[in-house]
Scaffold this motif. Structure first.
Motif, PDB file in Angstrom:
ATOM      1  N   ASN A   4     -42.090  22.623   2.750  1.00  0.00           N
ATOM      2  CA  ASN A   4     -42.100  24.060   2.487  1.00  0.00           C
ATOM      3  C   ASN A   4     -40.701  24.633   2.665  1.00  0.00           C
ATOM      4  O   ASN A   4     -40.095  24.541   3.719  1.00  0.00           O
ATOM      5  CB  ASN A   4     -43.073  24.755   3.450  1.00  0.00           C
ATOM      6  N   ARG A   5     -40.166  25.220   1.603  1.00  0.00           N
ATOM      7  CA  ARG A   5     -38.851  25.854   1.660  1.00  0.00           C
ATOM      8  C   ARG A   5     -39.026  27.323   1.307  1.00  0.00           C
ATOM      9  O   ARG A   5     -39.696  27.685   0.332  1.00  0.00           O
ATOM     10  CB  ARG A   5     -37.879  25.200   0.655  1.00  0.00           C
ATOM     11  N   LEU A   6     -38.398  28.169   2.091  1.00  0.00           N
ATOM     12  CA  LEU A   6     -38.495  29.597   1.832  1.00  0.00           C
ATOM     13  C   LEU A   6     -37.533  30.004   0.733  1.00  0.00           C
ATOM     14  O   LEU A   6     -36.454  29.432   0.579  1.00  0.00           O
ATOM     15  CB  LEU A   6     -38.173  30.384   3.104  1.00  0.00           C
ATOM     16  N   ALA A 171     -31.552  30.973  13.984  1.00  0.00           N
ATOM     17  CA  ALA A 171     -32.028  30.115  12.900  1.00  0.00           C
ATOM     18  C   ALA A 171     -33.341  29.438  13.260  1.00  0.00           C
ATOM     19  O   ALA A 171     -33.731  28.457  12.634  1.00  0.00           O
ATOM     20  CB  ALA A 171     -30.974  29.068  12.545  1.00  0.00           C
ATOM     21  N   GLY A 172     -34.022  29.953  14.283  1.00  0.00           N
ATOM     22  CA  GLY A 172     -35.379  29.497  14.561  1.00  0.00           C
ATOM     23  C   GLY A 172     -35.523  28.361  15.537  1.00  0.00           C
ATOM     24  O   GLY A 172     -36.586  27.741  15.609  1.00  0.00           O
ATOM     25  N   LEU A 173     -34.484  28.054  16.319  1.00  0.00           N
ATOM     26  CA  LEU A 173     -34.646  26.997  17.314  1.00  0.00           C
ATOM     27  C   LEU A 173     -35.543  27.459  18.458  1.00  0.00           C
ATOM     28  O   LEU A 173     -35.613  28.642  18.774  1.00  0.00           O
ATOM     29  CB  LEU A 173     -33.299  26.530  17.850  1.00  0.00           C
ATOM     30  N   VAL A 174     -36.225  26.505  19.084  1.00  0.00           N
ATOM     31  CA  VAL A 174     -36.955  26.711  20.327  1.00  0.00           C
ATOM     32  C   VAL A 174     -36.539  25.567  21.236  1.00  0.00           C
ATOM     33  O   VAL A 174     -36.669  24.409  20.861  1.00  0.00           O
ATOM     34  CB  VAL A 174     -38.474  26.698  20.127  1.00  0.00           C
ATOM     35  N   ALA A 175     -36.081  25.880  22.474  1.00  0.00           N
ATOM     36  CA  ALA A 175     -35.269  24.949  23.233  1.00  0.00           C
ATOM     37  C   ALA A 175     -34.095  24.589  22.317  1.00  0.00           C
ATOM     38  O   ALA A 175     -33.556  25.473  21.649  1.00  0.00           O
ATOM     39  CB  ALA A 175     -36.078  23.750  23.714  1.00  0.00           C
ATOM     40  N   PRO A 262     -45.407  27.331   8.082  1.00  0.00           N
ATOM     41  CA  PRO A 262     -44.567  26.393   8.832  1.00  0.00           C
ATOM     42  C   PRO A 262     -43.522  25.708   7.955  1.00  0.00           C
ATOM     43  O   PRO A 262     -43.828  25.244   6.857  1.00  0.00           O
ATOM     44  CB  PRO A 262     -45.574  25.375   9.368  1.00  0.00           C
ATOM     45  N   THR A 263     -42.295  25.654   8.452  1.00  0.00           N
ATOM     46  CA  THR A 263     -41.211  24.958   7.764  1.00  0.00           C
ATOM     47  C   THR A 263     -40.219  24.449   8.790  1.00  0.00           C
ATOM     48  O   THR A 263     -39.894  25.165   9.751  1.00  0.00           O
ATOM     49  CB  THR A 263     -40.498  25.874   6.745  1.00  0.00           C
ATOM     50  N   VAL A 264     -39.730  23.228   8.588  1.00  0.00           N
ATOM     51  CA  VAL A 264     -38.739  22.675   9.512  1.00  0.00           C
ATOM     52  C   VAL A 264     -37.400  23.381   9.366  1.00  0.00           C
ATOM     53  O   VAL A 264     -36.534  23.253  10.237  1.00  0.00           O
ATOM     54  CB  VAL A 264     -38.557  21.154   9.322  1.00  0.00           C
ATOM     55  N   ASP A 265     -37.218  24.150   8.295  1.00  0.00           N
ATOM     56  CA  ASP A 265     -35.979  24.928   8.153  1.00  0.00           C
ATOM     57  C   ASP A 265     -35.868  25.992   9.237  1.00  0.00           C
ATOM     58  O   ASP A 265     -34.759  26.399   9.602  1.00  0.00           O
ATOM     59  CB  ASP A 265     -35.925  25.598   6.777  1.00  0.00           C
ATOM     60  N   TYR A 266     -37.002  26.454   9.733  1.00  0.00           N
ATOM     61  CA  TYR A 266     -37.054  27.410  10.841  1.00  0.00           C
ATOM     62  C   TYR A 266     -38.137  26.905  11.803  1.00  0.00           C
ATOM     63  O   TYR A 266     -39.307  27.296  11.700  1.00  0.00           O
ATOM     64  CB  TYR A 266     -37.387  28.810  10.340  1.00  0.00           C
TER      65      TYR A 266
END
Length: 298
Positions: A4-6, A171-175, A262-266
């Motif tokens: 999934n890409r936004l 850019a959507g990191l967690v930890a 959900p997307t790994v980009d964020y």
């Protein structure tokens, strides 16, 4: 494999929603709590933390948290209440999110310095709590380079986490779970959700953001690597509480978190798929996106 890409049109659409309409907006993936300013937000979050421990203590339960070394304002209220109300933290287990590493993948000395997140937490959290109330040292779980499986295995053995208290990156990191940037390797949402504790290189946009915030954009002053817990540990949580009060830095990622699939980009967008109780606590400034005030077309 899910990829999934936004699109920019999707992001522009979410950013154009007036903040007054966010609470009732259809399609929102997370619950939303808004406070007028950072001070009010962090006081309320500190109280929320204290109330969870009090309730679990009354019921004779352990309390299992994931905690960040930033933001830390909420710890002012929490530690004050612990000491004043004599709230025991003897049944509190804390899984710490991450720790900085040098360019060779080694930890820095534990001290009250920027490079040592353990030192930061000793100063702003543990060091402010009376000894007879404090979290036992063996219940302060840090990711370690010499035993990267320990935190994951202990969390699974203990039956998961009660609450993850988390900031998020622009850019959507967690930890330090960031978007994987590689032309040669593609990771799906499902694979990312199973990620374990690991050593990572900080993405350059994160280094720039941290350098701008603390060091006048001197990027060499920011540690280049970290060891971070993965999503597998955090997605065992009963609830996620996001604590975001950084104003302009986080205005766009808050909109993406609220509405994106959900997307790994964020990576932050992955969590609502796996954790039912997710709440974004934020401020009016952070939720007031400038694109929602534009009168010209995109």
């Amino acid at each position: 494999m899910e990829t999934n890409r936004l699109t920019k049109d999707e992001i522009f659409k979410w950013c154009s929603i007036p903040k007054e309409e966010l609470l009732n907006q259809e399609g929102r993936k997370v619950k939303l709590e808004v406070r007028e300013n950072r001070e009010k937000l962090m006081v309320d979050l500190g109280n929320l933390m204290a109330e969870e421990v009090i309730e679990h203590n009354k019921r004779g339960m352990l309390t299992k948290w994931v905690l960040p070394a930033g933001p830390t304002d909420e710890y002012d209220t929490f530690t004050r209440r612990v000491n004043e109300e004599r709230i025991s933290l003897k049944n509190l287990w804390i899984f710490h999110m991450d720790e900085f590493l040098d360019w060779e993948g080694r930890p820095y000395p534990v001290e009250d310095s920027y490079e040592s997140l353990e030192g930061t937490m000793n100063a702003c959290f543990y060091g402010r709590i009376d000894d007879e109330l404090n979290v036992p040292k063996e219940q302060r779980i840090w990711p370690r380079i010499n035993d990267m499986d320990y935190a994951d295995e202990l969390c699974e053995k203990m039956g998961g986490i009660d609450t993850v208290w988390a900031g998020i990156g622009a850019a959507g990191l967690v930890a330090f779970n960031e978007a994987p940037h590689s032309y040669c390797r593609h990771i799906s949402v499902e694979e990312y959700a199973q990620s374990k504790t690991r050593i990572v290189d900080l993405n350059e946009d994160t280094i720039v953001a941290l350098a701008h915030r603390s060091f006048g954009a001197c990027t060499d002053r920011v540690p280049p690597k970290s060891i971070t817990i993965g999503f597998k540990l955090m997605l065992n949580a009963k609830r996620f509480i996001y604590m975001v009060a950084t104003g302009a830095w986080k205005q766009t990622i808050c909109r993406i978190l609220m509405f994106s699939e959900p997307t790994v980009d964020y990576p932050v967008t992955i969590i609502p798929r796996y954790v039912a109780d997710v709440t974004l606590y934020s401020t009016e400034e952070t939720l007031d996106h400038p694109l929602s005030h534009e009168t010209k077309g995109w």
